[in-house]
Write an enzyme that holds these catalytic residues in place. Sequence first.
Site, PDB file in Angstrom:
ATOM      1  N   GLY A 166      -0.925   5.776   7.257  1.00  0.00           N
ATOM      2  CA  GLY A 166      -1.335   6.087   8.618  1.00  0.00           C
ATOM      3  C   GLY A 166      -0.595   5.241   9.641  1.00  0.00           C
ATOM      4  O   GLY A 166      -0.234   5.718  10.725  1.00  0.00           O
ATOM      5  N   HIS A 209       0.237   5.524  -1.846  1.00  0.00           N
ATOM      6  CA  HIS A 209       1.360   6.034  -1.080  1.00  0.00           C
ATOM      7  C   HIS A 209       2.650   6.182  -1.895  1.00  0.00           C
ATOM      8  O   HIS A 209       3.670   6.594  -1.337  1.00  0.00           O
ATOM      9  CB  HIS A 209       1.614   5.125   0.129  1.00  0.00           C
ATOM     10  CG  HIS A 209       0.416   4.972   1.009  1.00  0.00           C
ATOM     11  ND1 HIS A 209      -0.102   6.019   1.746  1.00  0.00           N
ATOM     12  CD2 HIS A 209      -0.395   3.902   1.244  1.00  0.00           C
ATOM     13  CE1 HIS A 209      -1.168   5.592   2.416  1.00  0.00           C
ATOM     14  NE2 HIS A 209      -1.366   4.319   2.126  1.00  0.00           N
TER      15      HIS A 209
END
Length: 289
Positions: free
Chosen positions: A214, A196
């Site tokens: 998510g 990320h």
Amino acid sequence: MSLDYSLVKHWQLPPVTQHYTAKDTILYALGVAAATENPLTEADLKFVFERKLQALPTFAALLAGSSDWMADARTGIDLAQVLHGEQFLTIYRQLPAEGAVQGVETVDEIYDKGPDKGAVMYLSRKIHDAVTGDLLAMSGYSIFMRGNGGFGGSAQGQPKPFPMPQDRDPDASLAMITRPEQAAIYRLSGDHNPLHIDPAMARLAGFDKPILHGMCSYGIAGRAILNLRCGADPSRLRKLNVRFASPVYPGETLVTEIWDLAPGRLAFRVKVLERDTVALNNGYAEYAA
């Protein structure tokens, strides 16, 4: 090494106690894009301003858990091929703005989809106030283990995704922006997966740039539902379940669409505005009407 069903199913997970401060609560809210306007709306101010501070309900899903045990070689879990499949949250009491919680996690079941098809593991975590012992929330989730299918288990009984309405348009929707630095902020709440933030790691995983967590998109969906049906009151949200469908890139706009099912019950999904792609699907929420 194949996944050891009996060992993993009965893995003894010790309780996890976590102390969190007002700063942690604010940081989580910033991580799920709760302060992207100036001046701030009243709906967002209480989640980032210490004088009026309240915790976002979805913060509970992050607390008092640990997945470190999955890295134990004895489990046979192929961590390089693990994906977060679904998230479930039931809220019993409003999460304090700061305090201490204890989580007790269990492996509920593991379903074998077959060789080259993967396996799905369901887990749940009871989250108690560490001082009073009150049950605050139940956080559940599924892990799709792409490299662990064919271990000899059964695929029977796996929960089915919540069915989305097909016969009508959404009853309401709300668009919320994310910022280019959204993942860099969100990861400070505990998810340090380099996918990320590190472009090189993202490319190794098949993405042209880092993707958003998510659970960040999940938190943004929770904020949208608070605003659309709970009068921005975090004490009214009771349940928030969802299935992760497609990745989101920091800087994209998330549109939460809801379908009213009955008083206090709704279905929802989240789409990426710029790409007209469903990021979160099969969502179900309950709230105090």
